[in-house]
Write an enzyme that holds these catalytic residues in place. Structure first.
Site, PDB file in Angstrom:
ATOM      1  CB  CYS A  39      -1.603   6.844   1.322  1.00 17.92           C
ATOM      2  SG  CYS A  39      -0.274   6.290   2.348  1.00 17.92           S
ATOM      3  CD  GLU A  52      -2.012   2.081   1.792  1.00 13.14           C
ATOM      4  OE1 GLU A  52      -1.597   3.040   1.088  1.00 13.14           O
ATOM      5  OE2 GLU A  52      -2.299   2.177   2.989  1.00 13.14           O
TER       6      GLU A  52
HETATM    7  C1  SIN Z   1      -2.940   5.673   4.733  1.00 12.62           C
HETATM    8  O1  SIN Z   1      -2.724   6.866   4.701  1.00 12.62           O
HETATM    9  O2  SIN Z   1      -2.069   4.871   4.405  1.00 12.62           O
HETATM   10  C2  SIN Z   1      -4.251   5.091   5.183  1.00 12.62           C
HETATM   11  C3  SIN Z   1      -5.380   6.008   5.166  1.00 12.62           C
HETATM   12  C4  SIN Z   1      -6.692   5.357   5.490  1.00 12.62           C
HETATM   13  O3  SIN Z   1      -6.788   4.176   5.799  1.00 12.62           O
HETATM   14  O4  SIN Z   1      -7.688   6.062   5.402  1.00 12.62           O
END
Ligand code: SIN
Length: 475
Positions: A283, A249
């Site tokens: 992210c 991810e």
């Molecule tokens: C992330 O920023 O990697 C995860 C964000 C989320 O699960 O909403």
């Protein structure tokens, strides 16, 4: 650590030494505690113990594994306030957001406690009368995870809960900036009945040392990573040596699009949550805004009013919306992207105040052009560059013009456009008239260089299971 009532959560803590890592509060710079470092030999020993623990865990009925996970879920709920305070102290996010993350993290445990009981195989109509064909699903075995600092609890449970539900064991290396939440979570897991050798937290002297072991040790059959695309690529290369399964991810560069038929108030509300959650350090945060020329001024003006109302400060204080960023390197990187964009012609909608420590004033940049660096790079901070567009064709081209493909968002009330744009966006996730898409019930993950695999949802457990095909002959 007088703010943490349940002292058991901190029982892993050690004193300052060569074998410990200091954890600092990004809001104040103060050291809040020391987490233990695991030596290389200890990590290798942990992998051996994990192998034995996995074998007996996998022999337990799914219902028994599910019951342990349910108990872990309950303990997160019971300790929500303490876990949230610990998270705010080490990560900086406002306390209300930290409480939200504890619930978000807990939701993955509850979801996969339920999914543990549904890891069905299937029967397959055989091509000849003398055979009977079917599949069963089995745990991958010993697994490992490398988790980030921006969601110190939820990114652990989104990996560990499906792994344990499937019958796997897991070794986890949390981020060096936020290891305390990880160790506290493991304490609760043990209290819930998770065997100590089944879920092991390890922190190396160097992050790369743990990464090397996780990717090259033959006993570890799967690695799950959340972090940058750069590190993800490296881990995938290293994992290729023994054809290890990976889920990745990775980075994102989410476009947030406002069409001329959008409800502008609702687009502004969506922009606020999508951009400023966790001070822009997610992210899936909107990284670049594309607004149709007909509604550009109206959107920017309302967005600016909402941003000026944000309160920046220590996340432990009531009413704070934006905490500090995680460290000085992050602050420097965000500031240099903003400076460069301004040099290239972008205009902040208000004067930018220099804040002390790791704080940054939220900024909207208008008159941004699609070819500026701030548009192609992941900002990971409270900065919103806004670009003007005229046609849907030009917009789709710009939105897809990136190596990333994690999240995207758009606002439109035209049902024909909604379908067309949703299908044209090259992203793993699309928020349509919504700025918050994350939930345990839906598959989280990206396409292109944003990653491989899905977390959460019914797909999340597949990442920790192998399909075995059984062919019964002579019937
Ligand atoms: C992330 O920023 O990697 C995860 C964000 C989320 O699960 O909403």
């Amino acid at each position: 650590m007088h703010l943490i009532n349940n002292k058991k959560l901190l029982s892993f803590m050690v004193s300052e030494s060569d074998n410990s890592i200091a954890v600092n509060n990004p809001a104040t710079g103060e050291c809040i505690g020391y987490a233990p470092i695991t030596s290389k030999d200890e990590i290798l020993d942990a992998i051996e113990r994990s192998k034995l623990a996995q074998q007996s865990w996998a022999e337990q009925p799914a219902k028994a594994r599910s019951a342990v996970l349910q108990q872990w879920y309950q303990l997160l709920l019971d300790n929500q306030d303490d876990l949230a305070r610990l998270m705010t102290l080490e990560q900086g996010k406002p306390l209300a957001e930290a409480k939200g993350e504890v619930m978000y993290g807990a939701s993955f445990i509850q979801w996969f406690a339920e999914e543990a009981k549904r890891t069905y195989g299937e029967t397959i109509p055989a091509p000849s009368g003398d055979k009977r064909l079917l599949t069963i699903r089995q745990p991958v075995g010993v697994t490992a995870a490398i988790t980030p600092w921006n969601f110190p609890i939820a990114m652990i449970t989104r990996k560990a809960a499906p792994a344990l539900a499937a019958g796997c064991s897991m070794l986890i290396k949390p981020a060096e900036d936020t290891p305390l939440s990880a160790f506290a979570m493991a304490e609760l897991a043990y209290e819930a009945g998770v065997p100590k050798d089944l879920l092991i937290i390890v922190l190396g002297k160097q992050a790369a040392e743990v990464g090397d072991i996780f990717t090259t040790h033959p006993t570890i059959r799967k690695l799950s990573f959340t972090g940058s695309t750069r590190v993800g690529r490296l881990l995938m290369q290293q994992s290729a040596g023994d054809v290890k399964r990976t889920s990745m991810e990775l980075g994102g560069n989410a476009p947030f699009i406002v069409f001329d038929d959008a409800d502008i108030d609702s687009a502004v509300a969506g922009a606020m949550v999508s951009k400023f959650r966790n001070a822009g350090q997610t992210c899936v945060c909107a990284n670049r805004f594309y607004v149709h020329s007909k509604v550009y001024d109206a959107f920017v003006s309302k967005f600016d009013t909402a941003v000026r109302a944000l309160k920046v400060g220590n996340g432990m204080q009531e009413g704070v919306n934006i905490g500090p960023v995680i460290n000085q390197a992050a602050k420097n990187n965000i500031q240099s992207l903003v400076d460069k964009a301004i040099e290239q012609g972008a205009e902040p909608t208000s004067s930018i105040e220099e804040l002390a420590g790791l704080y940054l004033q939220p900024v909207i940049l208008k008159n941004v052009k699609h070819n500026m660096d701030i548009v192609s790079q992941e900002i990971f901070g409270p900065v919103a560059p806004v670009i003007c567009f005229d046609t849907d064709e030009e917009l789709i081209e710009m939105a897809n013009d990136t190596i990333y493909g994690l999240a995207s968002y758009f606002y439109s009330q035209n049902v024909h456009r909604v379908w067309k744009v949703a299908e044209a966006l090259q992203y793993g996730m699309v928020g349509i008239n919504d700025g918050i898409i994350s939930t345990e019930v839906a598959p989280f993950g990206g396409v292109k260089q944003s990653g491989i695999g899905r977390e959460g949802a019914k797909q999340g457990i597949d990442e920790y299971m192998d399909i075995k095909y059984l062919c019964f002959g002579g019937n």
